[in-house]
Design an enzyme around this catalytic site. Structure first.
Site, PDB file in Angstrom:
ATOM      1  N   GLY A   7       0.833  -1.191   0.000  1.00  0.00           N
ATOM      2  CA  GLY A   7       0.000   0.000   0.000  1.00  0.00           C
ATOM      3  C   GLY A   7       0.868   1.241   0.000  1.00  0.00           C
ATOM      4  O   GLY A   7       0.461   2.303   0.461  1.00  0.00           O
ATOM      5  N   ALA A  11      -1.902   7.117   1.009  1.00  0.00           N
ATOM      6  CA  ALA A  11      -1.576   8.319   1.768  1.00  0.00           C
ATOM      7  C   ALA A  11      -0.575   8.054   2.898  1.00  0.00           C
ATOM      8  O   ALA A  11       0.466   8.713   2.992  1.00  0.00           O
ATOM      9  CB  ALA A  11      -2.858   8.934   2.326  1.00  0.00           C
ATOM     10  N   ILE A  12      -0.863   7.079   3.752  1.00  0.00           N
ATOM     11  CA  ILE A  12       0.043   6.774   4.862  1.00  0.00           C
ATOM     12  C   ILE A  12       1.245   5.969   4.379  1.00  0.00           C
ATOM     13  O   ILE A  12       2.394   6.257   4.736  1.00  0.00           O
ATOM     14  CB  ILE A  12      -0.702   6.012   5.974  1.00  0.00           C
ATOM     15  CG1 ILE A  12      -1.674   6.950   6.699  1.00  0.00           C
ATOM     16  CG2 ILE A  12       0.297   5.426   6.985  1.00  0.00           C
ATOM     17  CD1 ILE A  12      -1.010   8.117   7.429  1.00  0.00           C
ATOM     18  N   ASN A 105      -6.675   1.060  10.690  1.00  0.00           N
ATOM     19  CA  ASN A 105      -7.499   1.700  11.706  1.00  0.00           C
ATOM     20  C   ASN A 105      -8.502   0.689  12.253  1.00  0.00           C
ATOM     21  O   ASN A 105      -8.806  -0.308  11.612  1.00  0.00           O
ATOM     22  CB  ASN A 105      -8.244   2.902  11.117  1.00  0.00           C
ATOM     23  CG  ASN A 105      -7.331   4.079  10.841  1.00  0.00           C
ATOM     24  OD1 ASN A 105      -6.408   4.355  11.608  1.00  0.00           O
ATOM     25  ND2 ASN A 105      -7.577   4.789   9.749  1.00  0.00           N
ATOM     26  N   LYS A 207      -7.150   6.085  19.620  1.00  0.00           N
ATOM     27  CA  LYS A 207      -7.265   6.511  18.226  1.00  0.00           C
ATOM     28  C   LYS A 207      -8.636   6.156  17.670  1.00  0.00           C
ATOM     29  O   LYS A 207      -9.273   6.961  16.972  1.00  0.00           O
ATOM     30  CB  LYS A 207      -6.158   5.825  17.404  1.00  0.00           C
ATOM     31  CG  LYS A 207      -6.286   6.005  15.887  1.00  0.00           C
ATOM     32  CD  LYS A 207      -5.923   7.403  15.466  1.00  0.00           C
ATOM     33  CE  LYS A 207      -6.166   7.628  13.954  1.00  0.00           C
ATOM     34  NZ  LYS A 207      -5.399   6.738  13.099  1.00  0.00           N
ATOM     35  N   SER A 276     -10.399  10.367   6.409  1.00  0.00           N
ATOM     36  CA  SER A 276     -10.095   9.401   5.345  1.00  0.00           C
ATOM     37  C   SER A 276     -11.364   8.790   4.779  1.00  0.00           C
ATOM     38  O   SER A 276     -11.440   8.489   3.580  1.00  0.00           O
ATOM     39  CB  SER A 276      -9.166   8.307   5.879  1.00  0.00           C
ATOM     40  OG  SER A 276      -9.775   7.622   6.967  1.00  0.00           O
ATOM     41  N   GLU A 288     -14.258   1.857   5.041  1.00  0.00           N
ATOM     42  CA  GLU A 288     -13.823   0.862   6.024  1.00  0.00           C
ATOM     43  C   GLU A 288     -14.697   0.927   7.278  1.00  0.00           C
ATOM     44  O   GLU A 288     -14.208   0.933   8.398  1.00  0.00           O
ATOM     45  CB  GLU A 288     -12.343   1.029   6.358  1.00  0.00           C
ATOM     46  CG  GLU A 288     -11.917   2.410   6.827  1.00  0.00           C
ATOM     47  CD  GLU A 288     -10.460   2.461   7.212  1.00  0.00           C
ATOM     48  OE1 GLU A 288      -9.822   1.399   7.367  1.00  0.00           O
ATOM     49  OE2 GLU A 288      -9.938   3.570   7.373  1.00  0.00           O
TER      50      GLU A 288
END
Length: 339
Positions: A7, A11-12, A105, A207, A276, A288
């Site tokens: 991946g 973005a990450i 996440n 988180k 996101s 997600e």
């Protein structure tokens, strides 16, 4: 250090790949389509508020995980629902000493592995149906991680960093291992803050508190973080959802080191940032929602704790996602039969 970022065009993943490569590591990224082509032709670029010019990094880009060789560290930077399709290929490039750092996440598939108590080795069905991932990946390879930075993909191979550099890590059994120290130092050398935590699950909940509330609320309202936290109705909804989740977490032995108001205040300080999930919605990508919210509701069922607010928001966001996918990613939704 030989590092594979699965991946790595996202973005990450892209953010990590650029910084780790610029710190002198041998980085391979797994990407697809236009992103793969862009990285192969021009490398990865990272735009930050701190630097006047984009930061560039040359990395190896491959389409197949099995072409990544035998890395020392694998960073799994894909959405939770994207893990199962790649799990066998990922296992194929792992050795007994490979360090796997999942960066999903929500409640991870490994949550109950190496966790003493009545739920030890329980499979989280919402993110790992039938326990496939848990059976395929040896938990001894896993180093837990929580992702805090806000980033987004500006163009294929171009990542924009909004804020944050924290990637706390922790062993599943709470130990402070030599490999955790090594990874912490590796991340620090690349410009990240990566402290070793003795209770990584508590950090996951901290988180998740934000992800499971602000993400679906933003998808339903198209609001940014600051707006959600300032509007009385959405702020109150977020507060109620967090309270339900806190009850579940505490039943599982988690200690929340900040209170709900402070957590909401922290999200507000991020500013006018699109979550996101809202970014995915606008791009027509699958949400997600199962990992962020469905998993918490599942844990509520396991612990026999009611989740009226969480379940309501989950149902609404789930239907929204299904309608967008049925409309080929369109936000101008036609009337959907059955709803």
């Amino acid at each position: 250090m030989k590092i594979c970022v699965i991946g790595g065009g996202g973005a990450i993943g892209g953010y990590l790949a650029v910084m780790l490569a610029r710190a002198g590591n041998d980085v391979t990224v797994v990407a697809r389509g236009a992103t793969l082509k862009a990285i192969q032709e021009r490398g990865l670029a990272l735009i930050t508020n701190e630097e006047p010019e984009p930061l560039h990094a040359t990395v190896t880009a491959v389409e197949k995980i099995t072409d990544a060789g035998k890395p020392d560290i694998i960073i799994l930077a894909v959405k939770a629902h994207q893990v199962e399709p790649v799990v066998h290929d990922m296992a194929a490039i792992m050795g007994p000493d490979t360090i796997l750092i999942p960066m999903q996440n929500g409640i991870p598939w490994w949550y109950f592995q190496k966790l003493p108590g009545e739920y030890q080795d329980h499979s989280v069905e919402t993110v790992d149906a039938g326990g496939l991932i848990m059976r395929t990946i040896n938990p001894n390879n896993i180093l837990g991680c929580v992702v805090y930075p806000a980033t987004f993909t500006q163009a294929p191979g171009v990542i924009r960093h909004v804020e944050g550099t924290r990637f706390p890590i922790g062993e599943l059994d709470g130990s402070v291992s030599d490999r955790a120290k090594m990874v912490s130092e590796l991340m620090a050398a690349a410009g990240f803050k990566s402290p070793i935590l003795e209770d990584i699950r508590a950090e996951i909940w901290l988180k998740l508190w934000g992800n499971m509330t602000f993400n679906p609320i933003s998808a339903l309202t198209h609001g940014h973080l600051e707006g959600i936290c300032q509007h009385p109705l959405t702020k109150d909804l977020a507060r109620n959802m967090m309270a339900e989740a806190q009850t579940i977490g505490e039943k599982l032995g988690v200690t929340f080191r900040v209170d709900i108001e402070r957590r909401i205040g922290g999200a507000e300080k991020v500013g006018k940032h699109k979550t996101s999930m809202l970014q995915d919605l606008e791009a027509g990508r699958s949400l997600e929602i199962d990992a962020l919210l469905g998993s918490v509701i599942e844990l509520g069922q396991i612990t026999k704790i009611p989740t009226p607010c969480l379940s309501t928001v989950f149902a609404l966001t789930k239907v929204l996602d299904e309608n967008v996918q049925a409309s080929n990613g369109s936000l101008a939704l036609p009337f959907a039969a059955g709803y």
